[in-house]
Design an enzyme around this catalytic site. Structure first.
Site, short mmCIF file in Angstrom:
data_model
loop_
_atom_site.label_atom_id
_atom_site.label_comp_id
_atom_site.label_asym_id
_atom_site.label_seq_id
_atom_site.Cartn_x
_atom_site.Cartn_y
_atom_site.Cartn_z
N ARG A 170 11.83 -19.24 19.71
CA ARG A 170 10.67 -19.74 20.46
C ARG A 170 10.57 -19.05 21.82
NH1 ARG A 170 10.46 -26.08 18.84
NH2 ARG A 170 9.30 -25.75 16.92
N GLU A 210 11.54 -17.42 10.34
CA GLU A 210 10.78 -18.20 9.35
C GLU A 210 11.41 -18.10 7.97
OE1 GLU A 210 8.63 -20.39 9.79
OE2 GLU A 210 8.11 -20.05 11.87
N LEU A 221 24.38 -18.86 3.92
CA LEU A 221 23.06 -19.44 4.19
C LEU A 221 22.34 -19.80 2.89
CD1 LEU A 221 21.48 -20.06 6.77
CD2 LEU A 221 20.51 -17.78 6.70
N GLY A 222 22.79 -19.23 1.78
CA GLY A 222 22.21 -19.58 0.46
C GLY A 222 20.88 -18.92 0.20
N TYR A 257 2.59 -19.41 3.69
CA TYR A 257 3.19 -20.10 4.84
C TYR A 257 3.73 -19.09 5.86
CZ TYR A 257 6.49 -22.03 7.94
OH TYR A 257 7.16 -22.30 9.10
N ASP A 261 3.93 -25.97 5.89
CA ASP A 261 5.20 -26.18 5.19
C ASP A 261 5.31 -27.64 4.77
OD1 ASP A 261 5.69 -27.56 7.52
OD2 ASP A 261 7.59 -26.58 7.97
N CYS A 292 -4.37 -41.74 13.03
CA CYS A 292 -3.67 -41.67 11.73
C CYS A 292 -4.08 -42.82 10.80
CB CYS A 292 -2.16 -41.71 11.98
SG CYS A 292 -1.22 -41.74 10.44
S1 SF4 Z 1 1.29 -42.27 13.14
FE1 SF4 Z 1 3.09 -42.36 11.89
S2 SF4 Z 1 2.47 -41.79 9.84
FE2 SF4 Z 1 0.85 -41.19 11.25
S3 SF4 Z 1 1.30 -39.05 11.72
FE3 SF4 Z 1 2.25 -40.29 13.30
S4 SF4 Z 1 4.35 -40.66 12.59
FE4 SF4 Z 1 3.15 -39.93 10.85
#
Ligand code: SF4
Length: 366
Positions: free
Chosen positions: A30, A42, A85-86, A125, A143, A213
């Site tokens: 980063r 990545e 690391l596989g 990705y 991802d 959300c």
């Molecule tokens: S509110 Fe909860 S379920 Fe919604 S994105 Fe954030 S952590 Fe995830």
């Protein structure tokens, strides 16, 4: 799903980036916009935890500071740096792609989506991550963490491990990205999935996206994301032996150049098909491969190694010896006798590294 209001997009962008600026974890990749370093990180981070990746990343970049250094390195050295690391196909693809970048792109990481996808080991990705983080291109990098966050935020109940759903989620993620901070936004979504919107017990009370959300509003976080059930992994029984000759050297063999754990080294052995005892199977395998008679002795170790589609149930014998005769190997084969202390020069898969560690632990006890 992609016709979201500007206000919702702005709220998501602002809340997420503010949180990321304050909470993001320090990581060596980063601190740079170098596309080569971002690409290496990545690839290493696929199916591997950050804490595991950091020392590997630092060692790898020290060994191969540029794409030219990686392209010019022998494959054995690249695999040695990756040892433990596989998912070794990642290392082989990285190496092949580095050669292609040097040969076809003048040693510069391609900035074109299709060019990047033409390189081995680079899918949508990784291409999105490299182009957005290193070059600021407005492209999604979706991802497993991002799939989880988006499926909860937008109440998407289609299975996320189905290609069609992933494509739809990429389109959705793409329309959320702010032009000025594409790379940061992609990383912020991943970081939120890793730290807050975790698979079990998401910490919604700490989440910067709580108000936007849908899963939080409906309190159905635990039932998302939905995944289609996969077929159970195939199990193979394997048997290997640490075989010493009369000089105390140990026999190792190189795996075939194609397929599982290609080109890595291992203690000799193979698949245990029949109903016979493990030590009998090992004796027969060694006789057939190397025309050597061995006495199978010492401790027996049981190990398990999980691959993407396969599980190895391994039995390893720690002290086998060549019986009579002289332990000569046919010329041109891919097996050799080596000193125990020289095993460190060869790349071994994790299961064989564990055998080495167990034997060394016992040597220390003696
Ligand atoms: S509110 Fe909860 S379920 Fe919604 S994105 Fe954030 S952590 Fe995830």
């Amino acid at each position: 799903m992609t016709n979201l209001s500007d206000k919702l997009k702005k709220d998501i962008q602002y809340g997420l980036l503010k949180w990321f600026d304050e909470e993001k974890r320090e990581m060596p990749w980063r601190e740079t916009r170098n596309p080569y370093k971002i690409w290496v990180s990545e690839i290493m981070l696929q199916q591997t935890q950050i804490i595991t990746v950091i020392p590997y990343f630092e060692r790898f970049i020290e060994a191969f500071p540029t794409v030219q250094d990686l392209a010019a390195a022998p494959e054995e050295k690249v695999l040695k740096c990756w040892e433990g690391l596989g998912y070794y196909s990642r290392a082989r693809n990285l190496h092949r792609a580095a050669k292609q970048i040097v040969a076809e792109f003048d040693g510069r990481m391609p900035q074109d989506w299709d060019d990047l996808l033409s390189l081995p080991g680079i899918g949508s990705y990784t291409a999105g991550a490299v182009l957005s983080i290193a070059f600021g291109q407005v492209l999604p990098a979706v991802d497993g963490n991002v799939l989880r966050v988006l499926s909860r935020m937008f109440l998407i109940s289609k299975p996320i491990n189905v290609a069609k759903t992933k494509k739809e989620m990429e389109a959705l993620a793409g329309c959320l990205i702010p032009i000025a901070r594409a790379g940061d936004f992609n990383q912020a979504l991943m970081e939120l999935g890793a730290l807050i919107c975790t698979p079990k017990s998401p910490q919604c009370f700490r989440c910067p996206l709580q108000k936007c959300c849908c899963a939080n509003q409906e309190q159905c976080q635990a039932s998302l994301p939905v995944k289609e059930k996969k077929a159970p992994k195939r199990e193979l029984k394997m048997v290997f032996g640490v075989i010493y000759n009369e000089k105390g050297d140990v026999l190792i063999e190189q795996r075939p150049s194609k397929g599982l754990l290609a080109n890595l080294w291992q203690f000799p052995g193979g698949e245990w098909h029949s109903g016979s005892e493990a030590h009998e199977v090992l004796r027969d395998i060694i006789k057939e491969k190397y025309q050597l008679d061995i006495i199978v002795d010492g401790d027996q170790i049981a190990l398990k190694h999980i691959f993407t589609h396969l599980v190895w149930k391994v039995t390893a014998f720690t002290t086998c010896s060549v019986q009579g005769g002289c332990a000569v190997l046919s010329k041109g084969g891919t097996a050799r006798w080596v000193k125990w202390q020289d095993l460190k020069d060869y790349p071994f898969p994790k299961v064989h590294q564990t055998i080495i560690m167990k034997v060394e632990g016992r040597k220390d006890d003696q």
